[in-house]
Design a protein around this motif. Structure first.
Motif, PDB file in Angstrom:
ATOM      1  N   GLY A  13       0.801  -1.227   0.000  1.00 17.38           N
ATOM      2  CA  GLY A  13       0.000   0.000   0.000  1.00 17.38           C
ATOM      3  C   GLY A  13       0.831   1.274   0.000  1.00 17.38           C
ATOM      4  O   GLY A  13       0.384   2.306   0.485  1.00 17.38           O
ATOM      5  N   THR A  14       2.039   1.205  -0.529  1.00 21.16           N
ATOM      6  CA  THR A  14       2.922   2.376  -0.579  1.00 21.16           C
ATOM      7  C   THR A  14       3.029   2.825  -2.044  1.00 21.16           C
ATOM      8  O   THR A  14       2.678   2.068  -2.941  1.00 21.16           O
ATOM      9  CB  THR A  14       4.349   1.971  -0.141  1.00 21.16           C
ATOM     10  N   LYS A  15       3.544   4.020  -2.228  1.00 18.23           N
ATOM     11  CA  LYS A  15       3.668   4.521  -3.590  1.00 18.23           C
ATOM     12  C   LYS A  15       4.790   3.760  -4.339  1.00 18.23           C
ATOM     13  O   LYS A  15       4.643   3.386  -5.491  1.00 18.23           O
ATOM     14  CB  LYS A  15       3.993   6.020  -3.542  1.00 18.23           C
ATOM     15  N   GLU A  16       5.886   3.517  -3.604  1.00 21.31           N
ATOM     16  CA  GLU A  16       7.016   2.789  -4.212  1.00 21.31           C
ATOM     17  C   GLU A  16       6.648   1.321  -4.374  1.00 21.31           C
ATOM     18  O   GLU A  16       5.810   0.811  -3.637  1.00 21.31           O
ATOM     19  CB  GLU A  16       8.279   2.851  -3.324  1.00 21.31           C
ATOM     20  N   PHE A  17       7.362   0.675  -5.287  1.00 21.56           N
ATOM     21  CA  PHE A  17       7.161  -0.770  -5.467  1.00 21.56           C
ATOM     22  C   PHE A  17       8.023  -1.518  -4.442  1.00 21.56           C
ATOM     23  O   PHE A  17       9.260  -1.477  -4.527  1.00 21.56           O
ATOM     24  CB  PHE A  17       7.502  -1.173  -6.904  1.00 21.56           C
ATOM     25  N   ASP A  61      -2.053 -14.315 -17.197  1.00 20.93           N
ATOM     26  CA  ASP A  61      -2.959 -14.212 -16.056  1.00 20.93           C
ATOM     27  C   ASP A  61      -2.073 -14.068 -14.829  1.00 20.93           C
ATOM     28  O   ASP A  61      -1.090 -14.821 -14.671  1.00 20.93           O
ATOM     29  CB  ASP A  61      -3.798 -15.493 -15.889  1.00 20.93           C
ATOM     30  N   ALA A  62      -2.400 -13.106 -13.974  1.00 19.45           N
ATOM     31  CA  ALA A  62      -1.577 -12.865 -12.788  1.00 19.45           C
ATOM     32  C   ALA A  62      -2.509 -12.887 -11.579  1.00 19.45           C
ATOM     33  O   ALA A  62      -3.476 -12.124 -11.535  1.00 19.45           O
ATOM     34  CB  ALA A  62      -0.886 -11.515 -12.902  1.00 19.45           C
ATOM     35  N   VAL A  63      -2.234 -13.785 -10.632  1.00 22.46           N
ATOM     36  CA  VAL A  63      -3.164 -13.937  -9.500  1.00 22.46           C
ATOM     37  C   VAL A  63      -2.485 -13.610  -8.186  1.00 22.46           C
ATOM     38  O   VAL A  63      -1.297 -13.879  -7.991  1.00 22.46           O
ATOM     39  CB  VAL A  63      -3.769 -15.367  -9.462  1.00 22.46           C
ATOM     40  N   ASP A  64      -3.268 -13.038  -7.283  1.00 17.95           N
ATOM     41  CA  ASP A  64      -2.742 -12.693  -5.960  1.00 17.95           C
ATOM     42  C   ASP A  64      -3.916 -12.388  -5.030  1.00 17.95           C
ATOM     43  O   ASP A  64      -5.014 -12.074  -5.489  1.00 17.95           O
ATOM     44  CB  ASP A  64      -1.816 -11.476  -6.033  1.00 17.95           C
ATOM     45  N   ILE A  65      -3.631 -12.457  -3.728  1.00 15.03           N
ATOM     46  CA  ILE A  65      -4.671 -12.170  -2.742  1.00 15.03           C
ATOM     47  C   ILE A  65      -4.701 -10.683  -2.355  1.00 15.03           C
ATOM     48  O   ILE A  65      -5.622 -10.225  -1.681  1.00 15.03           O
ATOM     49  CB  ILE A  65      -4.472 -13.051  -1.478  1.00 15.03           C
ATOM     50  N   SER A  66      -3.665  -9.929  -2.794  1.00 15.45           N
ATOM     51  CA  SER A  66      -3.593  -8.524  -2.398  1.00 15.45           C
ATOM     52  C   SER A  66      -4.106  -7.595  -3.500  1.00 15.45           C
ATOM     53  O   SER A  66      -3.482  -7.470  -4.557  1.00 15.45           O
ATOM     54  CB  SER A  66      -2.140  -8.152  -2.054  1.00 15.45           C
ATOM     55  N   GLU A  67      -5.227  -6.942  -3.237  1.00 14.02           N
ATOM     56  CA  GLU A  67      -5.780  -5.997  -4.219  1.00 14.02           C
ATOM     57  C   GLU A  67      -4.821  -4.826  -4.431  1.00 14.02           C
ATOM     58  O   GLU A  67      -4.685  -4.312  -5.530  1.00 14.02           O
ATOM     59  CB  GLU A  67      -7.169  -5.522  -3.768  1.00 14.02           C
ATOM     60  N   LYS A  68      -4.134  -4.432  -3.346  1.00 16.31           N
ATOM     61  CA  LYS A  68      -3.160  -3.317  -3.479  1.00 16.31           C
ATOM     62  C   LYS A  68      -2.026  -3.693  -4.424  1.00 16.31           C
ATOM     63  O   LYS A  68      -1.561  -2.882  -5.216  1.00 16.31           O
ATOM     64  CB  LYS A  68      -2.562  -2.960  -2.116  1.00 16.31           C
ATOM     65  N   GLY A  69      -1.558  -4.947  -4.306  1.00 18.21           N
ATOM     66  CA  GLY A  69      -0.506  -5.439  -5.203  1.00 18.21           C
ATOM     67  C   GLY A  69      -1.009  -5.463  -6.634  1.00 18.21           C
ATOM     68  O   GLY A  69      -0.329  -4.983  -7.552  1.00 18.21           O
ATOM     69  N   LEU A  70      -2.224  -5.986  -6.821  1.00 13.84           N
ATOM     70  CA  LEU A  70      -2.774  -6.108  -8.178  1.00 13.84           C
ATOM     71  C   LEU A  70      -2.974  -4.737  -8.818  1.00 13.84           C
ATOM     72  O   LEU A  70      -2.771  -4.571 -10.027  1.00 13.84           O
ATOM     73  CB  LEU A  70      -4.097  -6.877  -8.129  1.00 13.84           C
ATOM     74  N   LYS A  71      -3.356  -3.778  -7.992  1.00 12.17           N
ATOM     75  CA  LYS A  71      -3.543  -2.412  -8.506  1.00 12.17           C
ATOM     76  C   LYS A  71      -2.221  -1.888  -9.087  1.00 12.17           C
ATOM     77  O   LYS A  71      -2.183  -1.293 -10.165  1.00 12.17           O
ATOM     78  CB  LYS A  71      -3.999  -1.524  -7.345  1.00 12.17           C
ATOM     79  N   LYS A  72      -1.132  -2.170  -8.353  1.00 19.30           N
ATOM     80  CA  LYS A  72       0.179  -1.726  -8.837  1.00 19.30           C
ATOM     81  C   LYS A  72       0.609  -2.524 -10.067  1.00 19.30           C
ATOM     82  O   LYS A  72       1.262  -1.988 -10.976  1.00 19.30           O
ATOM     83  CB  LYS A  72       1.210  -1.823  -7.721  1.00 19.30           C
ATOM     84  N   ALA A  73       0.239  -3.798 -10.105  1.00 19.31           N
ATOM     85  CA  ALA A  73       0.561  -4.624 -11.290  1.00 19.31           C
ATOM     86  C   ALA A  73      -0.130  -4.042 -12.522  1.00 19.31           C
ATOM     87  O   ALA A  73       0.475  -3.921 -13.592  1.00 19.31           O
ATOM     88  CB  ALA A  73       0.118  -6.063 -11.056  1.00 19.31           C
ATOM     89  N   ARG A  74      -1.395  -3.654 -12.354  1.00 20.64           N
ATOM     90  CA  ARG A  74      -2.143  -3.070 -13.495  1.00 20.64           C
ATOM     91  C   ARG A  74      -1.497  -1.744 -13.911  1.00 20.64           C
ATOM     92  O   ARG A  74      -1.373  -1.434 -15.091  1.00 20.64           O
ATOM     93  CB  ARG A  74      -3.611  -2.850 -13.123  1.00 20.64           C
ATOM     94  N   LYS A  75      -1.066  -0.973 -12.913  1.00 16.53           N
ATOM     95  CA  LYS A  75      -0.447   0.335 -13.182  1.00 16.53           C
ATOM     96  C   LYS A  75       0.876   0.137 -13.953  1.00 16.53           C
ATOM     97  O   LYS A  75       1.117   0.809 -14.961  1.00 16.53           O
ATOM     98  CB  LYS A  75      -0.191   1.037 -11.843  1.00 16.53           C
ATOM     99  N   LEU A  76       1.680  -0.815 -13.479  1.00 16.60           N
ATOM    100  CA  LEU A  76       2.965  -1.085 -14.140  1.00 16.60           C
ATOM    101  C   LEU A  76       2.728  -1.539 -15.585  1.00 16.60           C
ATOM    102  O   LEU A  76       3.416  -1.095 -16.507  1.00 16.60           O
ATOM    103  CB  LEU A  76       3.721  -2.165 -13.351  1.00 16.60           C
TER     104      LEU A  76
END
Ligand SMILES: C[S@@+](CC[C@H](N)C(=O)[O-])C[C@H]1O[C@@H](n2cnc3c(N)ncnc32)[C@H](O)[C@@H]1O
Length: 191
Positions: A13-17, A61-76
């Motif tokens: 949940g941070t701005k940095e990866f 397909d990229a799966v994970d339990i963290s919505e915050k992580g997935l949000k950053k994956a989509r952004k990247l």
């Protein structure tokens, strides 16, 4: 909300990866051994490996339990200009469709019950690329998970894919990505 989810959402949940934007060095080095086609990135986190695979022509397909992580994956993925299908799933009970993938990638997510599902989810001739910590990593004082169950025993990763043809395997202490780590890394083909 599950404890795992809370913990990882907090970490991501941070701005940095938190785990960086660059792919895992083992994936980067051996991308040429991997068959193009449909790929699944298990526990994708912030998507560094999923995006790298998409850049190399995989349909991911990229799966994970963290919505915050997935949000950053989509952004990247957006920033790089590739498509990644990022899905919120709990891998404790996620069923991977049988014979679906040409490649399954698992970096730093060890859930032994998932291994038979990974094996089944690959097409014949499909490949798995897997890297995670060995028990020895705990002696390095270099971070990583806390509980012993998240670490591989010697040769364990080989045993988990014993019916596959091993194309590459290593086990030991390596200095990569600017740090020391004790890991096992495998590329193997479903035969
Ligand atoms: C060490 S990170 C690895 C991230 C990614 N593979 C990488 O190398 O950058 C572990 C990941 O497992 C995910 N995770 C933990 N428990 C999970 C579960 N039950 N289902 C799906 N993902 C889970 C976390 O959200 C986190 O993204």
């Amino acid at each position: 909300m599950r404890t795992d989810q809370k913990r990882w959402d907090k970490r991501f949940g941070t701005k940095e990866f938190a785990l960086g934007r660059e792919p895992n060095p083992f994936l980067k080095r051996y991308i040429h051994l991997l068959p193009k086609g449909k790929a699944l990135d298990i526990a994708t986190g912030e998507g560094r490996n999923a995006v790298f695979l998409a850049r190399h022509g995989f349909e991911v397909d990229a799966v994970d339990i963290s919505e915050k992580g997935l949000k950053k994956a989509r952004k990247l993925a957006r920033e790089i200009g590739v498509r990644v299908n990022a899905l919120l799933v709990d891998l404790d009970d996620y069923q991977i469709e049988k014979d679906r993938y040409d490649l399954i990638a698992d970096f730093y997510f060890l859930k032994r019950r998932l291994i038979p599902r990974i094996r089944k989810g690959l097409k014949k001739g499909g490949k798995v690329i897997f890297e995670t910590y060995l028990l020895e990593h705990r002696t390095l004082g270099a971070g990583g998970p806390k509980q012993a169950k998240y670490f591989l025993k010697p040769n364990e990763l080989l045993r988990l894919f014993k019916n596959f043809q091993v194309l590459f395997y290593r086990e030991g202490i390596f200095r990569e990505g600017g740090r020391r780590k004790a890991v096992a890394s495998l590329i193997a083909e479903k035969i």
